[in-house]
Motif scaffolding. Structure first.
Motif, mmCIF file in Angstrom:
data_model
loop_
_atom_site.group_PDB
_atom_site.id
_atom_site.type_symbol
_atom_site.label_atom_id
_atom_site.label_comp_id
_atom_site.label_asym_id
_atom_site.label_seq_id
_atom_site.Cartn_x
_atom_site.Cartn_y
_atom_site.Cartn_z
ATOM 1 N N TYR A 146 0.836 -1.202 0.000
ATOM 2 C CA TYR A 146 0.000 0.000 0.000
ATOM 3 C C TYR A 146 0.872 1.253 0.000
ATOM 4 N N ASP A 147 1.892 1.251 0.850
ATOM 5 C CA ASP A 147 2.803 2.391 0.935
ATOM 6 C C ASP A 147 3.571 2.586 -0.363
ATOM 7 N N ASN A 148 4.041 1.480 -0.946
ATOM 8 C CA ASN A 148 4.825 1.583 -2.180
ATOM 9 C C ASN A 148 4.008 2.177 -3.320
ATOM 10 N N ILE A 149 2.759 1.728 -3.431
ATOM 11 C CA ILE A 149 1.886 2.273 -4.473
ATOM 12 C C ILE A 149 1.690 3.769 -4.254
ATOM 13 N N PHE A 150 1.398 4.138 -3.026
ATOM 14 C CA PHE A 150 1.148 5.544 -2.721
ATOM 15 C C PHE A 150 2.380 6.401 -3.017
ATOM 16 N N LYS A 151 3.523 5.985 -2.514
ATOM 17 C CA LYS A 151 4.736 6.788 -2.670
ATOM 18 C C LYS A 151 5.169 6.866 -4.136
ATOM 19 N N THR A 152 5.003 5.763 -4.865
ATOM 20 C CA THR A 152 5.382 5.759 -6.281
ATOM 21 C C THR A 152 4.505 6.722 -7.075
ATOM 22 N N MET A 153 3.194 6.713 -6.804
ATOM 23 C CA MET A 153 2.301 7.601 -7.539
ATOM 24 C C MET A 153 2.518 9.065 -7.156
ATOM 25 N N VAL A 154 2.838 9.337 -5.902
ATOM 26 C CA VAL A 154 3.160 10.708 -5.509
ATOM 27 C C VAL A 154 4.356 11.210 -6.305
ATOM 28 N N THR A 155 5.329 10.334 -6.506
ATOM 29 C CA THR A 155 6.554 10.717 -7.202
ATOM 30 C C THR A 155 6.365 10.833 -8.702
ATOM 31 N N ARG A 156 5.619 9.891 -9.298
ATOM 32 C CA ARG A 156 5.530 9.803 -10.758
ATOM 33 C C ARG A 156 4.296 10.458 -11.360
ATOM 34 N N ASN A 157 3.233 10.594 -10.580
ATOM 35 C CA ASN A 157 1.951 10.991 -11.161
ATOM 36 C C ASN A 157 1.359 12.221 -10.468
ATOM 37 N N THR A 158 2.118 13.319 -10.493
ATOM 38 C CA THR A 158 1.619 14.542 -9.869
ATOM 39 C C THR A 158 0.357 15.039 -10.574
ATOM 40 N N ASN A 159 0.188 14.668 -11.830
ATOM 41 C CA ASN A 159 -1.023 15.018 -12.567
ATOM 42 C C ASN A 159 -2.267 14.434 -11.888
ATOM 43 N N LEU A 160 -2.113 13.248 -11.298
ATOM 44 C CA LEU A 160 -3.216 12.611 -10.586
ATOM 45 C C LEU A 160 -3.296 13.060 -9.127
ATOM 46 N N LEU A 161 -2.191 13.545 -8.602
ATOM 47 C CA LEU A 161 -2.136 13.952 -7.193
ATOM 48 C C LEU A 161 -2.895 15.247 -6.946
ATOM 49 N N ILE A 162 -2.860 16.166 -7.906
ATOM 50 C CA ILE A 162 -3.496 17.473 -7.733
ATOM 51 C C ILE A 162 -4.979 17.360 -7.370
ATOM 52 N N PRO A 163 -5.795 16.563 -8.098
ATOM 53 C CA PRO A 163 -7.209 16.452 -7.706
ATOM 54 C C PRO A 163 -7.400 15.916 -6.290
ATOM 55 N N LEU A 164 -6.509 15.023 -5.861
ATOM 56 C CA LEU A 164 -6.608 14.492 -4.498
ATOM 57 C C LEU A 164 -6.312 15.576 -3.474
ATOM 58 N N ILE A 165 -5.296 16.388 -3.730
ATOM 59 C CA ILE A 165 -4.985 17.511 -2.845
ATOM 60 C C ILE A 165 -6.179 18.461 -2.772
ATOM 61 N N ASN A 166 -6.770 18.761 -3.920
ATOM 62 C CA ASN A 166 -7.936 19.649 -3.943
ATOM 63 C C ASN A 166 -9.086 19.094 -3.111
ATOM 64 N N GLU A 167 -9.302 17.777 -3.204
ATOM 65 C CA GLU A 167 -10.385 17.148 -2.475
ATOM 66 C C GLU A 167 -10.136 17.167 -0.963
ATOM 67 N N ILE A 168 -8.913 16.866 -0.563
ATOM 68 C CA ILE A 168 -8.604 16.763 0.868
ATOM 69 C C ILE A 168 -8.584 18.130 1.540
ATOM 70 N N PHE A 169 -7.945 19.104 0.878
ATOM 71 C CA PHE A 169 -7.689 20.385 1.536
ATOM 72 C C PHE A 169 -8.566 21.522 1.010
ATOM 73 N N ASP A 170 -9.560 21.176 0.182
ATOM 74 C CA ASP A 170 -10.498 22.159 -0.350
ATOM 75 C C ASP A 170 -9.771 23.290 -1.068
#
Length: 301
Positions: A5-29
């Protein structure tokens, strides 16, 4: 098991910032645009040298900066009663590192959150620790909890929370496999649409599908689940098409040149995604005609 679970999360944070932005928007409004620059900050925080009796290293799951705002997110597979203590420890060292670098006299804590991949009826929406200072003042250290299983299929599609899709398969622990597969199919269809419209990249699609396979193979290693996932990944799914083209690129290259063949196909796919959607247009941009024809044929079906 938690490591996957951690490896998937950390890898996507590093490689897929395009996908990370919507998650940041959702969590922190927040309202960051999908192309907003994400700066990866160090997730290693050394305690050695701060206290004479202390020596070690704290490693966070993610620590990033967006437009001078710092964010820290931890991914947790199950509720943990000690999580708030771990979070304040992580955030304290993050703040202390920043203060030491800037020779400042102020601790600036990052905006933090916890992703719980599983939760129960007692899992709070915020984990809170009361911090009492010698002056007698008391401050609530509060961290929002994101209960991943509570995020619906429709929310994932509407808010483009594709970052969470590799964890969607975990719903089979609470819901019928058929229901989960149908919902994943809907999400995948929308990913394909977003790819065709330039919202997602080839690399985003590949990463999500790779990690879905990781979850299926390493966490839910059953023939029934594998067959269900293979079925929804087949047919008119963007990854299947991309994977097939990459395989062809590898096969056509010499044994020592297969990686080069793969890169050629990926570059051609990027051109296609960025609006060059005709054979002639791809050829004019240096793509081999045979590769151009196969790409245009694959994605126009």
């Amino acid at each position: 098991m938690d490591k996957i679970y951690d490896n998937i999360f950390k890898t996507m944070v590093t490689r897929n910032t395009n996908l990370l932005i919507p998650l940041i928007n959702e969590i922190f409004d927040t309202r960051y645009d999908k192309d907003t620059k994400v700066i990866l900050l160090s997730d290693n925080h050394i305690t050695d040298g701060i206290y004479e009796s202390d020596s070690g290293e704290i490693i966070t799951d993610s620590y990033i900066s967006i437009m001078n705002n710092n964010y820290h997110i931890e991914c947790q597979s199950n509720p943990d009663g000690t999580m708030v203590l771990r979070m304040i420890e992580y955030d304290f060292h993050i703040a202390l590192d920043e203060a030491l670098r800037q020779e400042g006299r102020r601790l600036h804590f990052p905006k933090s959150a916890v992703l719980y991949l599983r939760h129960n009826s007692l899992t709070p929406d915020n984990i809170i620790l009361k911090v009492e200072f010698p002056s007698g003042s008391v401050v609530d250290y509060s961290v929002p909890v994101i209960k991943v299983k509570n995020i619906s299929k429709d929310s994932i599609i509407e808010k483009k929370l594709y970052f969470l899709l590799p964890y969607f398969i975990m719903r089979i622990e609470d819901e019928p496999l058929e229901t989960v597969m149908l919902e994943m199919q809907d999400i995948i269809s929308n990913m394909e649409k977003d790819f065709s419209e330039g919202v997602l990249t080839v690399y985003d699609i590949e990463s999500v599908y790779d990690h879905i396979q990781d979850m299926v193979n390493k966490v839910y290693n059953s023939d029934e689940i594998k067959e269900g996932v293979d079925k929804i990944m087949g047919g008119n799914v963007i990854y299947t098409r991309t994977d097939q083209l990459l395989d062809e690129g590898r096969k056509e290259g010499r044994k020592e040149g297969r990686k080069e063949g793969e890169n050629i196909v990926l570059e051609a796919l990027e051109l296609y995604q960025n609006g060059c959607k005709t054979v002639d247009g791809l050829v004019e941009n240096g793509v081999d005609k045979d590769i151009a024809e196969r790409i245009v044929h694959s994605f126009s079906d």
